[in-house]
Design a protein around this motif. Structure first.
Motif, mmCIF file in Angstrom:
data_model
loop_
_atom_site.group_PDB
_atom_site.id
_atom_site.type_symbol
_atom_site.label_atom_id
_atom_site.label_comp_id
_atom_site.label_asym_id
_atom_site.label_seq_id
_atom_site.Cartn_x
_atom_site.Cartn_y
_atom_site.Cartn_z
ATOM 1 N N CYS A 211 0.864 -1.180 0.000
ATOM 2 C CA CYS A 211 0.000 0.000 0.000
ATOM 3 C C CYS A 211 0.901 1.231 0.000
ATOM 4 O O CYS A 211 1.697 1.420 0.914
ATOM 5 C CB CYS A 211 -0.905 0.017 1.233
ATOM 6 S SG CYS A 211 -2.118 1.360 1.181
ATOM 7 N N PHE A 212 0.823 2.026 -1.048
ATOM 8 C CA PHE A 212 1.673 3.202 -1.150
ATOM 9 C C PHE A 212 1.197 4.287 -0.181
ATOM 10 O O PHE A 212 0.023 4.341 0.204
ATOM 11 C CB PHE A 212 1.699 3.722 -2.583
ATOM 12 C CG PHE A 212 2.427 2.812 -3.526
ATOM 13 C CD1 PHE A 212 3.811 2.779 -3.539
ATOM 14 C CD2 PHE A 212 1.742 1.955 -4.373
ATOM 15 C CE1 PHE A 212 4.501 1.931 -4.380
ATOM 16 C CE2 PHE A 212 2.423 1.101 -5.227
ATOM 17 C CZ PHE A 212 3.802 1.086 -5.227
ATOM 18 N N SER A 213 2.119 5.141 0.206
ATOM 19 C CA SER A 213 1.871 6.097 1.289
ATOM 20 C C SER A 213 0.675 7.013 1.024
ATOM 21 O O SER A 213 -0.114 7.279 1.938
ATOM 22 C CB SER A 213 3.123 6.938 1.537
ATOM 23 O OG SER A 213 3.479 7.663 0.366
ATOM 24 N N ASP A 214 0.537 7.513 -0.219
ATOM 25 C CA ASP A 214 -0.568 8.439 -0.486
ATOM 26 C C ASP A 214 -1.917 7.768 -0.251
ATOM 27 O O ASP A 214 -2.827 8.350 0.342
ATOM 28 C CB ASP A 214 -0.477 9.021 -1.898
ATOM 29 C CG ASP A 214 -0.346 7.945 -2.966
ATOM 30 O OD1 ASP A 214 0.022 6.801 -2.634
ATOM 31 O OD2 ASP A 214 -0.605 8.247 -4.153
ATOM 32 N N ASN A 215 -2.059 6.507 -0.704
ATOM 33 C CA ASN A 215 -3.311 5.786 -0.485
ATOM 34 C C ASN A 215 -3.480 5.397 0.985
ATOM 35 O O ASN A 215 -4.593 5.418 1.513
ATOM 36 C CB ASN A 215 -3.360 4.520 -1.357
ATOM 37 C CG ASN A 215 -3.681 4.845 -2.796
ATOM 38 O OD1 ASN A 215 -4.297 5.863 -3.086
ATOM 39 N ND2 ASN A 215 -3.265 3.995 -3.702
ATOM 40 N N TRP A 216 -2.381 5.041 1.649
ATOM 41 C CA TRP A 216 -2.453 4.608 3.051
ATOM 42 C C TRP A 216 -2.988 5.734 3.927
ATOM 43 O O TRP A 216 -3.867 5.508 4.761
ATOM 44 C CB TRP A 216 -1.068 4.174 3.518
ATOM 45 C CG TRP A 216 -1.054 3.395 4.790
ATOM 46 C CD1 TRP A 216 -1.279 2.063 4.954
ATOM 47 C CD2 TRP A 216 -0.779 3.905 6.105
ATOM 48 N NE1 TRP A 216 -1.170 1.709 6.272
ATOM 49 C CE2 TRP A 216 -0.860 2.809 7.011
ATOM 50 C CE3 TRP A 216 -0.472 5.171 6.602
ATOM 51 C CZ2 TRP A 216 -0.645 2.959 8.379
ATOM 52 C CZ3 TRP A 216 -0.261 5.308 7.975
ATOM 53 C CH2 TRP A 216 -0.348 4.218 8.842
ATOM 54 N N PHE A 217 -2.483 6.943 3.734
ATOM 55 C CA PHE A 217 -2.963 8.070 4.526
ATOM 56 C C PHE A 217 -4.349 8.523 4.071
ATOM 57 O O PHE A 217 -5.159 8.951 4.886
ATOM 58 C CB PHE A 217 -1.975 9.235 4.450
ATOM 59 C CG PHE A 217 -0.717 9.006 5.242
ATOM 60 C CD1 PHE A 217 -0.730 9.068 6.623
ATOM 61 C CD2 PHE A 217 0.479 8.704 4.600
ATOM 62 C CE1 PHE A 217 0.426 8.829 7.366
ATOM 63 C CE2 PHE A 217 1.638 8.474 5.325
ATOM 64 C CZ PHE A 217 1.606 8.537 6.716
ATOM 65 N N LYS A 218 -4.624 8.426 2.761
ATOM 66 C CA LYS A 218 -5.929 8.832 2.243
ATOM 67 C C LYS A 218 -7.034 7.936 2.806
ATOM 68 O O LYS A 218 -8.118 8.406 3.138
ATOM 69 C CB LYS A 218 -5.930 8.762 0.714
ATOM 70 C CG LYS A 218 -7.211 9.284 0.068
ATOM 71 C CD LYS A 218 -7.179 9.102 -1.441
ATOM 72 C CE LYS A 218 -6.074 9.892 -2.071
ATOM 73 N NZ LYS A 218 -6.026 9.747 -3.543
ATOM 74 N N MET A 219 -6.753 6.637 2.918
ATOM 75 C CA MET A 219 -7.743 5.679 3.430
ATOM 76 C C MET A 219 -7.769 5.646 4.960
ATOM 77 O O MET A 219 -8.475 4.833 5.549
ATOM 78 C CB MET A 219 -7.456 4.283 2.882
ATOM 79 C CG MET A 219 -7.675 4.161 1.389
ATOM 80 S SD MET A 219 -7.457 2.464 0.805
ATOM 81 C CE MET A 219 -5.693 2.238 1.017
#
Length: 287
Positions: A211-219
């Protein structure tokens, strides 16, 4: 086909061009409530011209993120096709693509599309230039605000640095989401601990689980780690309270083990009103 679903998806950011292309294709097949989508991954692959692995991975990600929901299966010549529904509430929670409106001009009325040129009711002229005009003189930021922004950036960078380096993507978006979480009330240390916990947990993950960082924080996947941090903290508090109660019981009973109680522990017990100075002295300890 639903223009409503297509427009809703078109106005949100999904993290990559491939993800946006796939969700737009699915939205084109949906009813107005987002349901009734039935098309095979092979059909999606042929129409979007993306690789089969990209389509499969993206569909799995959408299901995990709650953007897509399986609602049934439809028989076909090759077995069955899964029927999906786009979760509008999840789509609506994503970051919009539109830029925020910039208000310009000074006027008595709340709305003025053009810069003011005439006199107002009070005889004061409106703004001569729009904010992006070359001759506009912007008020420089104060040192205090600059220092606060610098500290905020450093804190966000520190948290992002704890994320697995090979999975950091779109640093700008990741840092913005971190800053938004902190502004919403999440403690910096707690968020840092949540990121470190995920980094340790995901160590050795295969590519399909990345899970890439942008998606991890977005979710907001840090919420799981945050809950664990809070649970550990409560557990530590309970253990500390239990330890205090045991020490207080020793003092009440004038137990021989009282001699092992330190001065700091005595002060803490008195401050917590678990014992009184008289009880401490009666147990043979110094106050």
């Amino acid at each position: 086909m639903s223009w409503r679903i297509a427009n809703e998806c078109a106005e949100r950011r999904f993290g990559s061009a491939a993800r946006k292309q796939i969700i737009m294709f699915l939205a084109d097949k949906a009813s107005d409530d987002g349901s009734g989508i039935w098309c095979s991954k092979g059909t999606i692959q042929r129409h979007t011209e993306l690789s089969e692995s990209t389509v499969k991975r993206t569909i799995i990600d959408f299901l995990r993120e709650g953007i897509l929901i399986e609602t049934g299966r439809r028989q076909c010549k090759n077995g069955y096709t899964v029927i999906y529904r786009i979760a509008l509430e999840r789509v609506a929670a994503l970051e919009p693509t539109a830029e925020p409106d910039i208000e310009t001009g000074v006027t008595v009325n709340p709305v003025q599309p053009e810069p003011g040129t005439g006199s107002t009711v009070n005889g004061v002229r409106g703004s001569r230039w729009t904010p992006n005009h070359p001759k506009t003189i912007h008020k420089p930021p104060t040192r205090k605000r600059e220092a606060a922004e610098e500290v905020e950036d450093l804190e966000s960078e520190k948290i992002l640095a704890a994320y697995p380096e090979d999975r950091i993507r779109d640093r700008r978006t990741s840092l913005r989401l971190i800053a938004a979480a902190v502004k919403a009330g999440v403690e910096l240390d707690d968020l840092l601990q949540a990121v470190k916990a995920y980094a340790k947990e995901s160590e050795g993950y295969t590519r399909s689980k990345v899970c890439f960082s942008d998606n991890w924080f977005k979710m907001r996947r840090w919420e799981k780690g945050l809950a664990q941090v809070q649970a550990d903290r409560e557990k530590a508090r309970a253990a500390e309270a239990k330890g205090r109660a045991s020490l207080a019981e020793w003092i009440h009973e004038r137990h021989p083990l009282c001699r092992h109680i330190t001065n700091r522990q005595i002060e803490d017990l008195i401050a917590s009103k678990l014992v009184t100075p008289e009880q401490v002295r009666a147990a043979g300890l110094q106050v």
